[in-house]
Design a protein around this motif. Structure first.
Motif, mmCIF file in Angstrom:
data_model
loop_
_atom_site.group_PDB
_atom_site.id
_atom_site.type_symbol
_atom_site.label_atom_id
_atom_site.label_comp_id
_atom_site.label_asym_id
_atom_site.label_seq_id
_atom_site.Cartn_x
_atom_site.Cartn_y
_atom_site.Cartn_z
ATOM 1 N N ALA A 174 0.725 -1.256 0.083
ATOM 2 C CA ALA A 174 -0.085 -0.141 0.083
ATOM 3 C C ALA A 174 0.850 1.189 0.176
ATOM 4 N N GLN A 177 2.301 1.948 -3.376
ATOM 5 C CA GLN A 177 1.228 2.066 -4.531
ATOM 6 C C GLN A 177 0.514 3.650 -4.302
ATOM 7 N N SER A 178 0.718 3.966 -3.115
ATOM 8 C CA SER A 178 -0.021 5.235 -2.811
ATOM 9 C C SER A 178 1.122 6.711 -3.112
ATOM 10 N N ARG A 181 2.889 6.604 -8.221
ATOM 11 C CA ARG A 181 1.998 6.391 -9.131
ATOM 12 C C ARG A 181 2.562 6.068 -10.448
ATOM 13 N N CYS A 250 5.201 13.326 -1.301
ATOM 14 C CA CYS A 250 5.491 11.848 -1.981
ATOM 15 C C CYS A 250 6.798 11.644 -1.966
ATOM 16 N N VAL A 270 2.344 6.155 3.977
ATOM 17 C CA VAL A 270 1.327 5.842 3.154
ATOM 18 C C VAL A 270 0.492 7.033 3.036
ATOM 19 N N ARG A 271 0.204 7.499 1.824
ATOM 20 C CA ARG A 271 -0.361 8.575 1.366
ATOM 21 C C ARG A 271 -1.989 8.219 1.419
ATOM 22 N N PHE A 272 -2.586 9.118 2.219
ATOM 23 C CA PHE A 272 -3.992 9.216 2.275
ATOM 24 C C PHE A 272 -4.769 10.561 1.841
ATOM 25 N N SER A 273 -5.827 10.414 1.033
ATOM 26 C CA SER A 273 -6.403 11.808 0.775
ATOM 27 C C SER A 273 -7.490 12.126 1.317
ATOM 28 N N GLU A 291 -9.070 2.475 3.560
ATOM 29 C CA GLU A 291 -8.439 3.086 2.307
ATOM 30 C C GLU A 291 -7.252 2.051 1.955
ATOM 31 N N MET A 295 -6.388 -0.040 -1.378
ATOM 32 C CA MET A 295 -5.087 0.106 -1.898
ATOM 33 C C MET A 295 -4.293 -1.451 -2.466
ATOM 34 N N ASN A 747 -8.705 8.737 -5.466
ATOM 35 C CA ASN A 747 -8.644 8.294 -4.003
ATOM 36 C C ASN A 747 -9.746 7.280 -3.400
#
Length: 794
Positions: A174, A177-178, A181, A250, A270-273, A291, A295, A747
């Motif tokens: 995850a 992937q986050s 891109r 990122c 891990v990036r969350f929007s 989330e 992912m 997202n």
């Protein structure tokens, strides 16, 4: 004058000790950016040229005094705390290499020229330990004395091995992937070198007072080391729109993932929007678990709740510092939700580490309204690019050396104007990293003349449209995106995939401008603006009248075959008909204004919000079934016609279409099912039209409202290009392509435009100038043709 390097060639860099070589290379790059020779630097710092040259060979560790003088001589405003951390890292590596080689190899001592000093003093040791972070210190304390430190038993410092096996690989998947891109190689931000983004510390009022005194200014490549200077690992990244906040966050996550030595001090980033978080429905940890599961699910059909992560596990991972959430789009939350988010973050475990990415003004207003800052946090604010940042970076070219020199000469006039006229339109436009990257691709790697930027009549709006239009076309074009309109590679008769892309982006821009939210359902793209009050009232009255005349008793007619001269067929009474019509009108009005109703529900009532949302979504099916069953029950004793019997499955199909609208997933399978349901419902209405024409009128209107196919056909009456180029199935394929190109952000809940400049470009209806795409640039809005670029002005 453009920056460059002078003097004789430097000594070869010894890479046997990577940390020493990295320090030496960073010192070399700092001197190159300052444009100084070794003799000029020697005169400034009062060190001999030989000592300075030896310090950057990577074979021996220079003294800290030399490094400090070098840094201040090249950049007086440099962050010394950042350079001290780099020096301490190199000192530890040099000492380890010296001991491992038995006294041979890289020496921790320094060359002659200054008095001897210890290679790693007590203060340096403290700095090194501070860089390892609280997690490593806690683990060391627990190993030495399980009963000391935080008071937690030693077996609870880390998760059980069985639990680690269950989620660790999924969490790493995850994370990658986050952050990384899979954009097209010619995507929106695909460029050999990132823009030289700079940042400084935010005002002290936005940080915890204990962290307000730290020096946090630096550049794009320094973000991971700046993050290591924060003991609690809680960082705020603030800036204006399109300033590069997400890109910087990122990059930080990628640096932490790629650096194995930081794995003990930070968790997996891990990036969350936050744009898709609904506080009234889910807690922050529960939403993060969903989330994470989304992912790692490779198939689109997989449910978001299916996976190893759940709310309790996320809380444990935060407490153990094994998860580093990068919470992006904090500014996309409503003002009330921002205050709630600040409260939630402060209630997380004290050992939780995270990064918050937000617009500066939005975060400032949240702090002022709630009088709350994030505990133990520090913050940085991204600065606009200036001429010193751009000079030397804009002129770089991926072409041949001769072509690069030619382009550098063309840029000389532009750089001169930017220095003498700081308020010029070009300076204001190039302050954005996104548009600066577009200018570099168009004017340095491309064939256009950079003097367009300083030509007469150039305005901020025209330059932004010119660069944004090129950027979008560059991302959306085919095999040769750098070719201009006169290139033989550009065939105006080619398939209209670009037309679909431009149409979809235009609809998303209009929807975001009207609602302030991302697109969650395909139907929203075909209705990019909320319905007005007048339109809602007129449609409600219209459907209420049809419902009344469908239920009302017909006028008496003579029956010559009956004993009584006048006889009527028993139907629903007048009061019942009026009641049914009134309910139809009120429920229709509520259904058409459901977005406004959802916005008034308190955030602390998630159950009520879910119930009202479900009821309003199912309103069309409830109305049609209610009207149909009421009429059938009134005529049951006198016989029911075939047309009325066909009205029952018709009402059931409308109810099914309402249930389908509850699902917000945007997949080709959903689009195909929606289209089949639409045409089956229309077919059922055709069979039932004999005796139930009024009901079919009401039902068909609801079919067009509840199905994506119906919304598409209704919108195509006003915009025929939608019918030709943007069918529901093709729309989803187009959105996926735009996401891969970096034009959109997805997202798992909604699609949003990735950059504010792209949103302004598609919302703009201003006349085009000579510096922007030609007047035919918006042809996709009229006849579906793709974007073309004008030739550079003569």
């Amino acid at each position: 004058m453009s920056k460059g390097q002078r003097g004789r060639p430097q000594r070869e860099l010894d890479t046997s000790v990577p940390a020493l070589a990295e320090l030496a290379q960073q010192l070399r790059e700092l001197r190159a950016r300052a444009g100084l020779t070794l003799h000029e630097l020697s005169a400034i710092v009062n060190w001999s040229p030989a000592s300075l040259s030896t310090a950057t060979t990577g074979r021996d560790l220079p003294r800290w005094e030399l490094v400090q003088a070098w840094v201040l001589g090249c950049a007086p405003d440099a962050n010394l705390a950042l350079w001290r951390g780099r020096y301490d890292k190199a000192a530890v590596a040099a000492e380890s290499a010296f001991e491992a080689g038995g006294g041979k190899g890289a020496s921790p001592t320094v060359p002659a020229g200054k008095p001897e000093s210890a290679s790693c003093s007590a203060g340096q040791e403290d700095a090194i330990v501070s860089q390892q972070g609280p997690k490593a210190a806690a683990a060391a304390d627990a190993a030495a004395s399980p009963d000391r430190g935080s008071g937690t038993p030693a077996d609870t410092v880390l998760l059980e091995q069985s639990a680690v096996v269950a989620w660790q690989s999924a969490l790493e998947q995850a994370a990658w992937q986050s952050l990384t891109r899979q954009w097209h190689t010619r995507g929106l931000v695909a460029h050999p070198a990132p823009a030289p983004i700079r940042f400084t510390a935010v005002p002290a009022d936005f940080m915890d007072q204990e962290e307000a005194t730290r020096d946090l200014h630096g550049q794009y490549c320094d973000i991971a080391e700046i993050f290591a200077l924060i003991p609690a690992r809680r960082l705020l990244i603030a800036g204006d729109r399109s300033s590069g906040k997400t890109q910087l966050a990122c990059h930080l996550g990628e640096q932490l993932l790629a650096s194995g030595e930081d794995s003990m001090s930070t968790g997996l980033p891990v990036r969350f929007s936050l744009a898709s978080w609904q506080p009234q429905l889910q807690s922050l940890q529960q939403w993060m678990a969903c989330e994470l599961n989304a992912m790692i699910n490779t198939t689109r059909r997989a449910k978001r709740k299916t996976g190893p992560f759940h709310e309790e596990l996320v809380t444990v991972l935060l407490g153990k510092s094994q998860l580093l959430p990068i919470l992006d789009n904090f500014d996309k939350l409503s003002p009330r939700e921002r205050g709630h988010a600040l409260d939630v973050l402060n209630r997380w475990p004290a050992t939780a580490q995270f990064v918050v990415v937000s617009g500066y003004s939005e975060f400032a207003s949240a702090v002022e309204q709630t009088d709350t800052v994030i505990t133990a946090s520090a913050g940085i604010q991204l600065q606009p690019l200036n001429v010193d940042d751009l000079d030397g970076w804009l002129q770089r070219s991926s072409r041949s050396a001769s072509r690069a020199r030619s382009k550098a000469e063309d840029w000389a006039a532009v750089i001169t104007v930017l220095r003498t006229q700081p308020d010029a339109p070009a300076a204001r436009v190039l302050a954005s990293p996104l548009l600066a990257g577009a200018a570099r691709m168009l004017y340095t790697d491309g064939r256009a003349d950079p003097r367009e930027l300083i030509s007469n009549g150039a305005t901020v709006a025209s330059l932004e449209r010119r660069l944004t239009g090129y950027l979008v076309e560059h991302a959306a074009a085919g095999p040769d995106p750098l070719s201009l309109q006169d290139s033989p590679h550009r065939d105006p008769r080619r398939p209209t995939s670009e037309s679909a892309l431009h149409l979809a982006l235009e609809r998303i821009a209009l929807y975001e401008a009207a609602t302030g939210k991302g697109v969650r359902a395909s139907a929203d793209l075909y209705r990019p603006r909320p319905r007005g009050v007048l339109s809602t009232v007129l449609q409600s009255i219209f459907l209420a009248l049809f419902a009344y005349y469908y239920l009302a008793p017909p006028a008496p007619e003579p029956d010559y075959y009956s004993t009584y001269p006048y006889e009527t067929t028993p139907t629903v009474g007048g009061l019942a008909a009026f009641t049914g019509a009134l309910l139809t009108g009120l429920l229709t009005c509520a259904y058409l204004r459901k977005e406004s109703i959802w916005g008034t529900i308190p955030a602390d009532r998630p159950g009520l919000a879910k119930l009202i949302q479900t009821f309003l979504t199912m309103t069309p099916g409830v109305i049609c079934l209610g009207l149909n069953l009421t009429m059938l029950s009134a005529r049951s004793y006198d016989g029911v016609t075939d047309g009325e019997l066909f009205s029952l499955p018709f009402g059931l199909l409308i109810a099914v279409s309402s249930l389908l609208a509850l699902s917000k997933t945007m997949t080709p399978d959903r689009a195909i099912a929606d289209g089949i349901l639409f045409f089956v419902t229309v077919l059922a209405a055709w069979f039932a039209q004999t005796d139930s024409v009024l009901l079919e009128v009401v039902g068909l209107r609801y079919v067009f409202l509840t199905t994506t196919t119906g919304q598409w056909l209704a919108a195509a009456l006003k915009r025929p290009a939608l019918l030709l180029n943007l069918s529901p199935v093709r729309l989803l394929i187009t959105l996926t392509r735009a996401t891969d190109l970096g034009l959109l952000e997805h997202n798992h809940e909604s699609y949003t435009l990735s950059q504010a400049a792209i949103a302004r470009y598609y919302r703009s209806a201003a006349p085009q100038s000579s510096l922007s795409p030609t007047s035919a640039s918006h042809l996709w809005r009229r006849n579906g043709k793709h974007l073309t670029l004008s030739d550079p002005p003569q």
